[in-house]
Scaffold this motif. Structure first.
Motif, PDB file in Angstrom:
ATOM      1  N   VAL A 152      -4.649  -6.313   6.247  1.00  0.00           N
ATOM      2  CA  VAL A 152      -5.422  -5.737   5.145  1.00  0.00           C
ATOM      3  C   VAL A 152      -4.815  -4.401   4.723  1.00  0.00           C
ATOM      4  O   VAL A 152      -4.715  -4.093   3.523  1.00  0.00           O
ATOM      5  N   ALA A 153      -4.411  -3.574   5.701  1.00  0.00           N
ATOM      6  CA  ALA A 153      -3.785  -2.290   5.390  1.00  0.00           C
ATOM      7  C   ALA A 153      -2.490  -2.491   4.613  1.00  0.00           C
ATOM      8  O   ALA A 153      -2.195  -1.761   3.655  1.00  0.00           O
ATOM      9  N   LEU A 154      -1.714  -3.508   5.021  1.00  0.00           N
ATOM     10  CA  LEU A 154      -0.465  -3.820   4.323  1.00  0.00           C
ATOM     11  C   LEU A 154      -0.729  -4.228   2.882  1.00  0.00           C
ATOM     12  O   LEU A 154      -0.070  -3.739   1.953  1.00  0.00           O
ATOM     13  N   LEU A 155      -1.707  -5.090   2.678  1.00  0.00           N
ATOM     14  CA  LEU A 155      -2.050  -5.535   1.329  1.00  0.00           C
ATOM     15  C   LEU A 155      -2.529  -4.367   0.470  1.00  0.00           C
ATOM     16  O   LEU A 155      -2.225  -4.301  -0.720  1.00  0.00           O
ATOM     17  N   ALA A 156      -3.270  -3.438   1.073  1.00  0.00           N
ATOM     18  CA  ALA A 156      -3.774  -2.281   0.318  1.00  0.00           C
ATOM     19  C   ALA A 156      -2.620  -1.417  -0.171  1.00  0.00           C
ATOM     20  O   ALA A 156      -2.620  -0.938  -1.314  1.00  0.00           O
ATOM     21  N   GLY A 157      -1.620  -1.220   0.682  1.00  0.00           N
ATOM     22  CA  GLY A 157      -0.461  -0.421   0.279  1.00  0.00           C
ATOM     23  C   GLY A 157       0.324  -1.082  -0.836  1.00  0.00           C
ATOM     24  O   GLY A 157       0.729  -0.421  -1.804  1.00  0.00           O
ATOM     25  N   ILE A 158       0.532  -2.399  -0.719  1.00  0.00           N
ATOM     26  CA  ILE A 158       1.267  -3.121  -1.760  1.00  0.00           C
ATOM     27  C   ILE A 158       0.474  -3.137  -3.061  1.00  0.00           C
ATOM     28  O   ILE A 158       1.040  -3.000  -4.153  1.00  0.00           O
ATOM     29  N   ALA A 159      -0.857  -3.276  -2.941  1.00  0.00           N
ATOM     30  CA  ALA A 159      -1.703  -3.269  -4.140  1.00  0.00           C
ATOM     31  C   ALA A 159      -1.563  -1.947  -4.888  1.00  0.00           C
ATOM     32  O   ALA A 159      -1.546  -1.915  -6.131  1.00  0.00           O
ATOM     33  N   LEU A 160      -1.454  -0.854  -4.134  1.00  0.00           N
ATOM     34  CA  LEU A 160      -1.302   0.463  -4.767  1.00  0.00           C
ATOM     35  C   LEU A 160      -0.035   0.529  -5.596  1.00  0.00           C
ATOM     36  O   LEU A 160      -0.061   0.968  -6.763  1.00  0.00           O
ATOM     37  N   THR A 161       1.099   0.091  -5.036  1.00  0.00           N
ATOM     38  CA  THR A 161       2.360   0.169  -5.774  1.00  0.00           C
ATOM     39  C   THR A 161       2.369  -0.773  -6.976  1.00  0.00           C
ATOM     40  O   THR A 161       2.950  -0.450  -8.017  1.00  0.00           O
ATOM     41  N   VAL A 162       1.711  -1.923  -6.848  1.00  0.00           N
ATOM     42  CA  VAL A 162       1.628  -2.852  -7.976  1.00  0.00           C
ATOM     43  C   VAL A 162       0.769  -2.254  -9.087  1.00  0.00           C
ATOM     44  O   VAL A 162       1.107  -2.356 -10.282  1.00  0.00           O
ATOM     45  N   LEU A 163      -0.334  -1.612  -8.716  1.00  0.00           N
ATOM     46  CA  LEU A 163      -1.207  -0.982  -9.717  1.00  0.00           C
ATOM     47  C   LEU A 163      -0.488   0.167 -10.422  1.00  0.00           C
ATOM     48  O   LEU A 163      -0.672   0.368 -11.630  1.00  0.00           O
ATOM     49  N   VAL A 164       0.324   0.908  -9.691  1.00  0.00           N
ATOM     50  CA  VAL A 164       1.110   1.971 -10.326  1.00  0.00           C
ATOM     51  C   VAL A 164       2.090   1.361 -11.326  1.00  0.00           C
ATOM     52  O   VAL A 164       2.264   1.876 -12.436  1.00  0.00           O
ATOM     53  N   GLY A 165       2.702   0.234 -10.953  1.00  0.00           N
ATOM     54  CA  GLY A 165       3.592  -0.461 -11.876  1.00  0.00           C
ATOM     55  C   GLY A 165       2.866  -0.928 -13.122  1.00  0.00           C
ATOM     56  O   GLY A 165       3.385  -0.816 -14.243  1.00  0.00           O
ATOM     57  N   LEU A 166       1.654  -1.449 -12.937  1.00  0.00           N
ATOM     58  CA  LEU A 166       0.843  -1.885 -14.086  1.00  0.00           C
ATOM     59  C   LEU A 166       0.509  -0.705 -14.982  1.00  0.00           C
ATOM     60  O   LEU A 166       0.572  -0.810 -16.221  1.00  0.00           O
ATOM     61  N   TRP A 188       6.596  -0.963   3.593  1.00  0.00           N
ATOM     62  CA  TRP A 188       6.508  -1.697   4.855  1.00  0.00           C
ATOM     63  C   TRP A 188       7.800  -1.534   5.659  1.00  0.00           C
ATOM     64  O   TRP A 188       7.766  -1.329   6.874  1.00  0.00           O
ATOM     65  N   GLN A 189       8.923  -1.619   4.971  1.00  0.00           N
ATOM     66  CA  GLN A 189      10.212  -1.442   5.647  1.00  0.00           C
ATOM     67  C   GLN A 189      10.361  -0.021   6.198  1.00  0.00           C
ATOM     68  O   GLN A 189      10.929   0.177   7.278  1.00  0.00           O
ATOM     69  N   ALA A 190       9.850   0.959   5.452  1.00  0.00           N
ATOM     70  CA  ALA A 190       9.940   2.348   5.905  1.00  0.00           C
ATOM     71  C   ALA A 190       9.169   2.539   7.213  1.00  0.00           C
ATOM     72  O   ALA A 190       9.626   3.246   8.113  1.00  0.00           O
ATOM     73  N   LEU A 191       7.998   1.909   7.331  1.00  0.00           N
ATOM     74  CA  LEU A 191       7.215   2.021   8.553  1.00  0.00           C
ATOM     75  C   LEU A 191       7.886   1.264   9.701  1.00  0.00           C
ATOM     76  O   LEU A 191       7.752   1.655  10.869  1.00  0.00           O
ATOM     77  N   GLY A 192       8.584   0.183   9.390  1.00  0.00           N
ATOM     78  CA  GLY A 192       9.330  -0.527  10.423  1.00  0.00           C
ATOM     79  C   GLY A 192      10.508   0.288  10.914  1.00  0.00           C
ATOM     80  O   GLY A 192      10.882   0.221  12.084  1.00  0.00           O
ATOM     81  N   ARG A 193      11.098   1.061  10.023  1.00  0.00           N
ATOM     82  CA  ARG A 193      12.241   1.896  10.367  1.00  0.00           C
ATOM     83  C   ARG A 193      11.811   3.107  11.176  1.00  0.00           C
ATOM     84  O   ARG A 193      12.420   3.455  12.180  1.00  0.00           O
TER      85      ARG A 193
END
Length: 331
Positions: free
Chosen positions: A104-118, A241-246
């Motif tokens: 859910v946390a991952l989806l929330a972060g991706i949703a934020l970047t998609v909304l900024v793109g919109l 997500w990749q940044a947090l993995g790194r």
């Protein structure tokens, strides 16, 4: 100079025309030269573990550059992509720390970047504001939001899913790779296929070349532009997500030059800042060139300020080459 066959006759092809026809060749050669140079200049660069580390270091910028490529192909720009990504890492980390499920946390972060793109795509298409101004303002706002969310300190990430892309495995028993590398490769392949094999990809190039001609030919220009910013926003979320993995810490001060590094990778990869020409393969090479340059200079003991100077010089050189190539094509 090369030769080309036209109507049964062989004609001379200028270097500029060749680079326009195969923009990924230049960055590929630059990558090879950089690897050879740093391998000779240091004793540690040409090592499997080090080369794997270089690729890992290029993942975040490379994924940011993937989304940036789509935007630049339509003659746009996004100065806020890294700031959007950083806010997404903080949202993911904060939610996970509060006990929210990692997915859910991952989806929330991706949703934020998609909304900024919109948001950006809507302003570009509906109000006709320049993308440079919109994204500069968005960058400033998101930078402030990141600092407010973080409260002046980094947020540690302990959730397994959010760190998963940094998991290391060994290919053929000795080549270290991470799940993040695999995901980045898959994303590049998907975007490459979308740009070269689908109607949407043809529309993206058409809008970048001549938006009015694209509109007259029946292409829904505004819809294409918004879709590009949405897809790019998704890429920026994956970059978070990749940044947090790194690095398993969400830090508001990370990737302060991520937007410029992503633009540098795109332009070095042969994508024209004027839109309508470029490839994701070139961007991949461009991102690797940036990572190799920074890693090699670091191992040579070069100060970080000089590394930024070298990166900026590369960007200017790439833009100059692009301009010369276009002038040769038009003459």
């Amino acid at each position: 100079m090369t030769t080309a066959t036209v109507n049964g006759t062989r004609e001379r092809e200028s270097l500029g025309e060749f680079l326009l026809r195969a923009p990924a060749v230049g960055p590929a050669l630059a990558l090879i030269v950089a690897i050879v140079f740093f391998s000779l200049a240091t004793d540690t660069f040409f090592d499997l573990d080090n080369l794997s580390t270089v690729v890992q270091q290029s993942l975040v910028v490379g994924t940011l550059a993937l989304g940036q490529t789509l935007i630049i192909l339509i003659a746009g720009i996004d100065l806020s992509n890294a700031a959007s990504m950083v806010v997404a890492t903080l949202i993911m980390a904060k939610l996970a720390a509060a006990g929210t499920n990692g997915f859910v946390a991952l989806l929330a972060g991706i949703a934020l970047t998609v909304l900024v793109g919109l948001f950006i795509g809507t302003l570009v298409t509906r109000i006709k504001l320049p993308a440079f101004i919109i994204t500069l303002g968005t960058f400033t706002g998101l930078t402030a939001v990141a600092k407010l969310i973080a409260g002046g300190q980094a947020v540690p990430v302990t959730d397994g899913l959010l760190q998963w892309l940094g998991t290391k495995r060994y290919l053929f028993g000795g080549i270290p790779i991470t799940y993040g590398m695999t995901l980045a490769l898959i994303m590049y392949l998907i975007v490459w296929y979308s740009l070269t094999k689908t109607a949407w990809g043809k529309h993206v190039y058409a809008v970048g070349n001549a938006p009015e001609s694209a509109r007259l030919s029946g292409i829904k220009v505004n819809r294409t532009v918004i879709s590009v910013y949405l897809v790019a926003g998704f890429c920026f979320g994956i970059a978070a997500w990749q940044a947090l993995g790194r690095t398993p810490n969400a830090d508001p001060n990370q990737f302060q030059l991520g937007n410029l590094d992503s633009i540098t990778a795109v332009v070095l990869g042969g994508t024209s800042l004027f839109g309508g020409r470029g490839s994701v393969l070139g961007t991949l090479f461009g991102a690797l060139v940036v990572a190799v340059l920074r890693s090699g200079l670091t191992q040579m003991g070069v100060d970080g300020n000089y590394q930024d100077l070298a990166t900026g010089a590369l960007l200017i050189a790439a833009v100059v080459v692009d301009r010369i190539a276009r002038r040769q094509q038009q003459s």
